[in-house]
Design a protein around this motif. Structure first.
Motif, mmCIF file in Angstrom:
data_model
loop_
_atom_site.group_PDB
_atom_site.id
_atom_site.type_symbol
_atom_site.label_atom_id
_atom_site.label_comp_id
_atom_site.label_asym_id
_atom_site.label_seq_id
_atom_site.Cartn_x
_atom_site.Cartn_y
_atom_site.Cartn_z
ATOM 1 N N HIS A 30 0.824 -1.210 0.000
ATOM 2 C CA HIS A 30 0.000 0.000 0.000
ATOM 3 C C HIS A 30 0.857 1.259 0.000
ATOM 4 C CE1 HIS A 30 -4.154 -1.408 0.333
ATOM 5 N NE2 HIS A 30 -3.670 -2.436 1.017
ATOM 6 N N ARG A 31 1.938 1.252 0.772
ATOM 7 C CA ARG A 31 2.782 2.440 0.881
ATOM 8 C C ARG A 31 3.610 2.678 -0.369
ATOM 9 N NH1 ARG A 31 3.722 -0.158 5.638
ATOM 10 N NH2 ARG A 31 5.831 -0.755 5.011
ATOM 11 N N ARG A 32 4.000 1.601 -1.061
ATOM 12 C CA ARG A 32 4.961 1.719 -2.155
ATOM 13 C C ARG A 32 4.434 1.024 -3.407
ATOM 14 N NH1 ARG A 32 9.317 -1.441 -0.772
ATOM 15 N NH2 ARG A 32 10.747 -0.221 -2.023
ATOM 16 N N THR A 33 3.171 1.188 -3.674
ATOM 17 C CA THR A 33 2.548 0.476 -4.791
ATOM 18 C C THR A 33 3.251 0.764 -6.107
ATOM 19 O OG1 THR A 33 0.417 0.678 -3.650
ATOM 20 C CG2 THR A 33 0.372 -0.030 -5.939
ATOM 21 N N ALA A 34 3.475 2.024 -6.425
ATOM 22 C CA ALA A 34 4.055 2.393 -7.718
ATOM 23 C C ALA A 34 5.454 1.805 -7.886
ATOM 24 C CB ALA A 34 4.093 3.913 -7.869
ATOM 25 N N VAL A 35 6.303 1.968 -6.870
ATOM 26 C CA VAL A 35 7.677 1.458 -6.962
ATOM 27 C C VAL A 35 7.686 -0.054 -7.130
ATOM 28 C CG1 VAL A 35 9.832 1.140 -5.679
ATOM 29 C CG2 VAL A 35 8.703 3.360 -5.681
ATOM 30 N N LEU A 36 6.866 -0.745 -6.353
ATOM 31 C CA LEU A 36 6.852 -2.203 -6.421
ATOM 32 C C LEU A 36 6.313 -2.703 -7.761
ATOM 33 C CD1 LEU A 36 5.638 -3.115 -2.820
ATOM 34 C CD2 LEU A 36 7.944 -3.342 -3.765
ATOM 35 N N VAL A 37 5.238 -2.106 -8.258
ATOM 36 C CA VAL A 37 4.662 -2.548 -9.537
ATOM 37 C C VAL A 37 5.652 -2.327 -10.676
ATOM 38 C CG1 VAL A 37 2.870 -2.058 -11.246
ATOM 39 C CG2 VAL A 37 2.256 -2.290 -8.843
ATOM 40 N N PHE A 38 6.323 -1.175 -10.693
ATOM 41 C CA PHE A 38 7.270 -0.901 -11.773
ATOM 42 C C PHE A 38 8.530 -1.762 -11.646
ATOM 43 C CE2 PHE A 38 4.672 2.681 -12.775
ATOM 44 C CZ PHE A 38 4.972 3.006 -14.092
ATOM 45 N N THR A 39 9.061 -1.910 -10.449
ATOM 46 C CA THR A 39 10.287 -2.684 -10.260
ATOM 47 C C THR A 39 10.067 -4.166 -10.506
ATOM 48 O OG1 THR A 39 11.043 -1.089 -8.594
ATOM 49 C CG2 THR A 39 12.154 -3.211 -8.644
ATOM 50 N N PRO A 45 -6.757 -0.433 -4.120
ATOM 51 C CA PRO A 45 -7.885 -0.056 -4.989
ATOM 52 C C PRO A 45 -7.550 -0.243 -6.463
ATOM 53 C CG PRO A 45 -7.553 1.584 -3.272
ATOM 54 C CD PRO A 45 -6.378 0.643 -3.194
ATOM 55 N N LEU A 46 -8.481 -0.818 -7.205
ATOM 56 C CA LEU A 46 -8.252 -1.070 -8.621
ATOM 57 C C LEU A 46 -8.000 0.225 -9.376
ATOM 58 C CD1 LEU A 46 -8.126 -3.417 -10.616
ATOM 59 C CD2 LEU A 46 -10.558 -3.054 -11.105
ATOM 60 N N ARG A 47 -8.640 1.310 -8.968
ATOM 61 C CA ARG A 47 -8.452 2.593 -9.642
ATOM 62 C C ARG A 47 -7.023 3.112 -9.462
ATOM 63 N NH1 ARG A 47 -11.387 3.576 -5.067
ATOM 64 N NH2 ARG A 47 -10.508 5.075 -3.569
ATOM 65 N N LYS A 48 -6.342 2.643 -8.425
ATOM 66 C CA LYS A 48 -4.937 2.991 -8.212
ATOM 67 C C LYS A 48 -4.011 1.987 -8.881
ATOM 68 C CE LYS A 48 -1.535 3.542 -4.470
ATOM 69 N NZ LYS A 48 -1.330 3.498 -3.000
ATOM 70 N N TYR A 49 -4.347 0.714 -8.735
ATOM 71 C CA TYR A 49 -3.484 -0.354 -9.242
ATOM 72 C C TYR A 49 -3.468 -0.427 -10.770
ATOM 73 C CZ TYR A 49 -2.121 -5.060 -10.592
ATOM 74 O OH TYR A 49 -1.535 -6.123 -11.233
ATOM 75 N N LEU A 50 -4.642 -0.362 -11.401
ATOM 76 C CA LEU A 50 -4.725 -0.599 -12.833
ATOM 77 C C LEU A 50 -3.917 0.401 -13.658
ATOM 78 C CD1 LEU A 50 -5.886 -2.410 -14.995
ATOM 79 C CD2 LEU A 50 -7.949 -1.004 -15.027
ATOM 80 N N PRO A 51 -4.023 1.721 -13.414
ATOM 81 C CA PRO A 51 -3.189 2.650 -14.189
ATOM 82 C C PRO A 51 -1.695 2.398 -14.005
ATOM 83 C CG PRO A 51 -4.945 3.835 -13.073
ATOM 84 C CD PRO A 51 -4.945 2.445 -12.516
ATOM 85 N N LEU A 52 -1.289 2.019 -12.788
ATOM 86 C CA LEU A 52 0.123 1.717 -12.548
ATOM 87 C C LEU A 52 0.560 0.487 -13.323
ATOM 88 C CD1 LEU A 52 0.381 2.349 -8.698
ATOM 89 C CD2 LEU A 52 1.382 3.738 -10.524
#
Length: 218
Positions: free
Chosen positions: A103-112, A133-140
């Motif tokens: 939750h805290r580092r969603t963007a970094v973890l998804v990209f890495t 949340p899917l609205r946060k996860y899906l765009p990433l």
């Protein structure tokens, strides 16, 4: 001294659909060489004109997003403890490292995770199970897929252009180049994130380090 078969292979209609299947399947089966396939096809395209680069990038990006999304849905539906491999395998170890920070580092973890074996499935399962949340996860996930596809296609295409008369040599060189550069990207991102995470007092112990050893890349 390339044989005629390489041109026939490049023009085959099944190459792009197989690429899509490999990238989707790699979300679950880390033995599938999706990254290698993307780079190799990009090098092949640059040296022979087929398959089209215009097709490779979106197919690889969409395949990545679809595979990640399916993995996210599985995590959301079944959680992280139902199957033994989720607790005891190398995937289980990766899940343990990311579940507290998803939750805290969603963007970094998804990209890495796109560049690290076992991390892709661990991060996506953890994101689903953790109800990111899917609205946060899906765009990433979509952005990470596009970046990953573009990165690997660019490397294959550049090497292919430099070795336009030798398709097989271009493939043989572009794949390890992509792997090494991917490792560099992963280490740089992990290093920057670790520095950022160490600044708040008492937070360093809760942040995961590198997700898996770099020697496992393919």
């Amino acid at each position: 001294m390339d044989d005629a078969w390489i041109g026939e292979l490049a023009a085959s209609a099944w190459l792009v659909p197989v690429l899509f299947a490999l990238v989707v399947g790699d979300a679950f089966l880390v033995v599938l060489p999706s990254e290698t396939a993307v780079v190799a096809l990009a090098a092949l395209s640059a040296t022979t004109g087929s398959p089209s680069l215009i097709a490779i990038v979106p197919v690889a990006a969409v395949g990545a997003a679809v595979g990640d999304g399916l993995c996210y849905l599985i995590g959301r539906r079944v959680g992280l403890d139902r199957w033994k491999w989720q607790r005891t395998s190398r995937i289980g170890a990766a899940i343990t490292r990311v579940r507290a920070a998803v939750h805290r580092r969603t963007a970094v973890l998804v990209f890495t995770a796109r560049y690290v074996p076992f991390a892709r499935i661990a991060v996506n399962l953890a994101a689903g199970a953790g109800r990111v949340p899917l609205r946060k996860y899906l765009p990433l996930s979509i952005a990470a897929g596009i970046a990953w596809a573009g990165f690997n296609v660019a490397i294959g295409a550049i090497v292919g252009e430099l070795l336009s008369d030798s398709p097989l040599v271009a493939i043989a060189i572009s794949v390890p180049v992509a792997i090494v550069l991917g490792l560099v990207v992963d280490r740089v991102v992990a290093g920057l994130d670790a520095r950022r995470a160490s600044r708040p007092a008492g937070s360093a112990g809760t942040e995961p380090g590198p997700l898996t050893p770099p020697s496992d890349r393919r």
